[in-house]
Design an enzyme around this catalytic site. Structure first.
Site, short mmCIF file in Angstrom:
data_model
loop_
_atom_site.label_atom_id
_atom_site.label_comp_id
_atom_site.label_asym_id
_atom_site.label_seq_id
_atom_site.Cartn_x
_atom_site.Cartn_y
_atom_site.Cartn_z
N ASP A 68 0.83 -1.15 -0.07
CA ASP A 68 -0.05 0.12 -0.01
C ASP A 68 1.00 1.20 -0.06
O ASP A 68 1.18 2.12 0.79
CB ASP A 68 -0.75 -0.03 1.32
CG ASP A 68 -1.88 1.11 1.52
OD1 ASP A 68 -1.99 1.81 0.20
OD2 ASP A 68 -2.50 1.24 2.31
N HIS A 72 32.58 -27.30 18.49
CA HIS A 72 34.14 -27.16 18.12
C HIS A 72 34.70 -25.79 18.34
O HIS A 72 34.19 -24.80 17.76
CB HIS A 72 34.71 -27.87 17.02
CG HIS A 72 36.05 -27.57 16.56
ND1 HIS A 72 37.28 -28.15 17.39
CD2 HIS A 72 36.85 -26.85 15.66
CE1 HIS A 72 38.31 -27.91 16.87
NE2 HIS A 72 38.24 -27.04 15.90
N ASN A 73 35.72 -25.50 19.06
CA ASN A 73 36.05 -24.02 19.16
C ASN A 73 35.07 -23.17 19.46
O ASN A 73 34.76 -22.12 18.91
CB ASN A 73 36.97 -23.70 18.05
CG ASN A 73 38.38 -24.32 17.77
OD1 ASN A 73 38.77 -24.97 18.84
ND2 ASN A 73 38.94 -24.13 16.69
N GLU A 124 33.96 -26.61 23.86
CA GLU A 124 35.25 -26.73 23.95
C GLU A 124 35.86 -25.34 24.46
O GLU A 124 35.43 -23.98 24.17
CB GLU A 124 36.11 -26.93 22.79
CG GLU A 124 37.38 -27.43 22.66
CD GLU A 124 37.91 -27.59 21.26
OE1 GLU A 124 38.97 -27.84 21.17
OE2 GLU A 124 37.41 -26.98 20.41
N ASP A 147 39.70 -23.51 24.63
CA ASP A 147 41.36 -23.66 24.53
C ASP A 147 42.18 -22.66 25.48
O ASP A 147 41.91 -21.45 25.28
CB ASP A 147 41.48 -22.87 23.16
CG ASP A 147 41.77 -24.03 21.96
OD1 ASP A 147 42.19 -25.05 22.50
OD2 ASP A 147 41.89 -23.63 20.84
N HIS A 194 42.18 -19.13 20.07
CA HIS A 194 42.71 -20.03 19.15
C HIS A 194 44.20 -19.87 19.08
O HIS A 194 44.67 -18.98 18.44
CB HIS A 194 42.07 -20.20 17.77
CG HIS A 194 42.20 -21.42 17.16
ND1 HIS A 194 42.55 -21.44 15.81
CD2 HIS A 194 42.29 -22.68 17.56
CE1 HIS A 194 42.37 -22.92 15.36
NE2 HIS A 194 42.25 -23.47 16.34
N GLU A 233 41.07 -27.78 26.02
CA GLU A 233 42.16 -27.98 25.58
C GLU A 233 43.34 -27.29 26.26
O GLU A 233 43.52 -25.86 26.11
CB GLU A 233 41.86 -27.18 24.35
CG GLU A 233 42.60 -27.41 22.91
CD GLU A 233 43.07 -28.91 22.77
OE1 GLU A 233 44.24 -29.39 22.47
OE2 GLU A 233 42.05 -29.56 22.42
N ARG A 251 35.80 -38.65 20.74
CA ARG A 251 35.39 -37.17 20.07
C ARG A 251 35.99 -37.09 18.79
O ARG A 251 36.86 -37.34 18.68
CB ARG A 251 35.96 -36.21 21.31
CG ARG A 251 35.92 -34.78 20.78
CD ARG A 251 36.06 -33.72 21.80
NE ARG A 251 36.16 -32.32 21.27
CZ ARG A 251 37.19 -31.84 20.76
NH1 ARG A 251 38.21 -32.31 20.58
NH2 ARG A 251 36.99 -30.48 20.31
#
Length: 761
Positions: free
Chosen positions: A153, A311-312, A341, A343, A356, A390, A552
């Site tokens: 409209d 992961h990460n 996870e 690190d 990382h 980790e 894993r």
């Protein structure tokens, strides 16, 4: 007055009486915060539709933005995001809040001028979200029609002339013959004013979306073509939907739930409208509603379940220079992820950090990750969360890690076997409800620590850092990588070791070695290429290994773009913790979401019996050799599509949709087939194409429906998808409600199919 006008009047009266929503209508100036240094004032206001929030810069002439309340997943009060924590010293928590959006869209962090204003917005948005969630199927569709009406409209006069209607059809992904469109327009224009008003537009829309495909089914079972009697409905449920038990009760329940006409309900009958509403509802979905609930046995050992794993988890983007954030943990945990996870590296001032390693990704504090874990671990599911460490820290900072885990998590952290006795097997998800388990290296065995025997702090590898080793194996990189692996051999702090109970990380030597020496509480990690090698060379051995203990599998260190491997290969071998980059959309995450969409999204799915029994030999490469081998035939007739979204924003472009059905399972079951494409119709394409598959191991198969926009010169564009376990399929006439690339709903987009599953004898 029409039903729709009554409903909208009711809503506006309710809103006028609500102080929070009233102040949102007036609008508020708030600060939008992106970082410590980026803090800009914006004017926010709720639009009249109660569905859209509009905001613009205070400076005149700047463009405005909007977002839909439907896109907001949650409202967090106070300093509950990294951005707001970074300015905590500047603004008190009672003025701050965060809007969290669905999918992978970033948060919106806001600071109001006063605590009262913040509360108005927090409470107001929550009410609007509740309102949306409580809307029925029909109301949602009405709302969707309303939104389109407003978009088309252009002159905002609440009426729509034929040109506006024609433009709207293009926006809605339908390329309709002009004469046909004009005929429908004239039929809907009851007032003969040359423009459609509110309920006339609804009538036009109903004619436009007339479901001939569903009408055909309805008339096949209706004695008089007008209604389904109770007997007609029972016949349909038995013959087509393959309902066997309590059909009469079920038919009455459907009439009660979905039939809009009071008269039909009194006659225990169903009109076409009721029939369509039933087929569009969860009961008419391809996904069996009983399997959306928690339906599996949760009292078996942990190693008997597939576990949703990330992961990460701290990364929001790629592995090299991506942004590390606690938001990654919040998002994964809220999606039902049960293994995250971390690190860990030595950080400044004795505080361990998470990032990382050896890359340019940003850094966050370990204690902030643990705090988020404490706050969000059990929001989506009560079943245990595994924290995979980790560990690259010095003994001093490992002690700090243990301290944070113990102090922040308190009773949630499992620090000793459940009943205080030396266990003989892994506990179950049921036993471990509300517990966080640490996965990492441990000094000695579980028995030693229970008997008070303590070895000298472990010398050796503290982390599972095989990624670098794998790059080394695969690519013969320079010695610097080899050297780095050696350097990670260091001492382990007793305090951190004591936090590890049922998930002691050990190096994997061979299946034979594990069979003789491994303890049930030991867990090995495999890179994707090592796992694939074991599956190729000794698939049945791997399945048996995973019937006894946890494994894993994680992505190769070469996946610097955070891409994912296909998790199905690993589930075929019974691997439980198949860790994926949750931040990366695509087929791999679709499969993960599909597998874990059953069993109340709790993050645990019971493995098939033949993968839990150590007396059976199941080889994913040769499934015919197992006991109870019963292949099935799956036939899917893809009938039609409804309101498929546009993928190309280009003016006037309309999609040419095709549907592909993919089977993901053991190698013998991997298959895909597709329909032909339909020219220029994303609005209501019709195929009636038949696709046929043989399924050898139904217990492991996932079925993925993908809609694409066909392009003869380049790659097809993705439109939507839906993935579910084969065992959760309801046969019969079913709707499939499509999801975006992000896994979020794109209602009302759907496919209509007829599914048949038969034994292959």
């Amino acid at each position: 007055m029409t039903e729709r006008q009554m409903a909208s009047t009711e809503r506006s009266l309710r809103i006028q009486a609500d102080d929070d929503l009233k102040s949102m209508f007036v609008g508020t100036v708030m600060r939008k915060i992106k970082s410590r240094t980026w803090k800009k004032q914006r004017y926010f206001r709720l639009q009249e539709d109660c569905m859209t929030i509009w905001y613009k810069s205070k400076k005149a002439g700047n463009a405005h933005s909007t977002f839909s309340v439907g896109d907001v997943e949650a409202v967090r009060e106070g300093h509950q995001s990294e951005v707001l924590l970074s300015i905590a010293d500047e603004f008190p928590p009672d003025r701050c809040f965060t809007l969290v959006f669905r999918g992978r869209r970033g948060n919106l962090d806001l600071v109001a001028e006063s605590a009262g204003e913040a509360q108005s917005w927090i409470k107001g948005i929550r009410k609007l979200i509740d309102n949306l969630e409580n809307m029925g199927q029909r109301e949602k569709l009405d709302q969707w029609i309303c939104d389109w009406f407003k978009k088309a409209d252009k002159n905002r006069d609440g009426r729509m002339n034929f040109k506006e209607v024609r433009d709207l059809l293009k926006m809605m992904n339908v390329d309709m013959n002009e004469h046909h469109a004009l005929r429908l327009f004239t039929m809907a224009d009851k007032s003969q004013s040359g423009a459609l008003e509110d309920d006339e537009f609804v009538l036009f829309y109903k004619m436009l979306t007339q479901r001939e495909d569903v009408l055909r089914v309805f008339q096949e079972f209706s004695g008089d073509g007008q209604k389904l009697t109770l007997q007609d409905l029972k016949d349909f449920l038995r013959e087509e939907q393959l309902h066997e038990d309590g059909v009469q009760q079920y038919a009455l329940k459907l009439i009660e739930c979905y039939e809009p006409s009071d008269t039909a309900r009194m006659l225990q009958a169903m009109t076409f409208d009721g029939f369509l509403m039933y087929l569009s509802s969860p009961e008419g979905s391809i996904f069996n509603p009983t399997m959306v609930e928690l339906y599996q046995d949760m009292t078996q050992p942990l190693c008997h379940y597939f576990i949703s794993s990330s992961h990460n988890t701290y990364l929001l983007e790629d592995q090299i220079r991506g942004h590390s954030s606690v938001e990654g943990y919040i998002r994964a945990l809220k999606r039902g992820c049960r293994c995250v996870e971390v690190d860990c590296w030595d950080g400044p001032n004795g505080e361990p950090i998470v990032y990382h390693g050896h890359t340019f990704t940003s850094k966050i504090f370990f204690k902030d990750v643990v705090t988020v874990l404490g706050n969000y671990a059990f929001k989506a599911s009560q079943y245990p969360v595994i924290l995979s460490i980790e560990n690259h820290c010095s003994v001093e900072q490992q002690k700090v890690m243990a301290q944070h885990l113990t102090q922040i998590l308190g009773d949630k952290l499992l620090k000793s076997p459940l009943d205080g006795k030396i266990p003989i097997g892994l506990p179950s998800p049921e036993d471990l409800k509300g517990k966080i388990l640490l996965k990492g290296k441990k000094i000695g065995g579980l028995e030693d620590s229970m008997n008070g025997v303590v070895d000298d702090p472990l010398m050796g590898e503290v982390s599972d850092e095989e990624e670098t080793a794998e790059i080394d194996d695969d690519h013969h990189r320079s010695d610097s990588i080899r050297h780095r692996v050696k350097k990670s051999k260091q001492r382990l702090s007793k305090e951190l070791s004591d936090c590890v109970v049922y998930c002691k990380s050990v190096h994997f030597s061979s299946f034979k070695h594990s069979r003789i020496h491994s303890k049930f509480y030991e867990i090995s990690s495999f890179t994707e290429s090592k796992a694939r090698k074991h599956i190729r060379e000794a698939g049945a051995e791997f399945v048996l290994h995973n019937a006894r203990q946890l494994s894993r599998v994680y992505p190769s260190g070469l996946r610097t773009d955070s891409s994912n491997f296909n998790p199905q290969d690993m589930w075929n071998a019974g691997c439980q913790i198949v860790a994926l980059n949750f931040q990366t959309a695509g087929v791999e995450m679709d499969l993960n979401d599909g597998l874990f969409s059953q069993n109340s999204h709790c993050g645990y799915v019971l493995k098939p019996a033949f993968m839990r029994n150590i007396d059976e030999r199941f080889d994913p490469e040769n499934p015919q050799n197992r006991d109870g081998y019963k292949p099935l035939s799956l036939s899917i007739q893809v009938i039609s599509g409804q309101q498929l979204p546009k993928v190309n924003i280009k003016e006037g472009s309309i999609i040419d949709p095709l549907v592909r059905v993919e089977i993901h399972g053991i190698p013998l079951d991997q298959a895909k087939q597709e329909t032909r494409y339909i020219d220029n119709n994303g609005f209501n394409p019709v195929w009636y194409d038949m696709l046929q598959f043989t399924i050898h191991v139904p217990e492991l198969a996932l079925v993925r429906f993908v809609v694409e926009d066909y392009d003869k010169t380049s790659k097809n564009d993705f439109v939507g998808q839906f993935t579910l376990p084969f065992t959760c399929i309801q046969p019969g006439y079913r709707h499939i409600h499509l999801l975006s690339k992000d896994g979020t709903s794109i209602a009302p987009s759907s496919l209509f199919v007829n599914v048949r599953i038969t034994n292959l004898t």
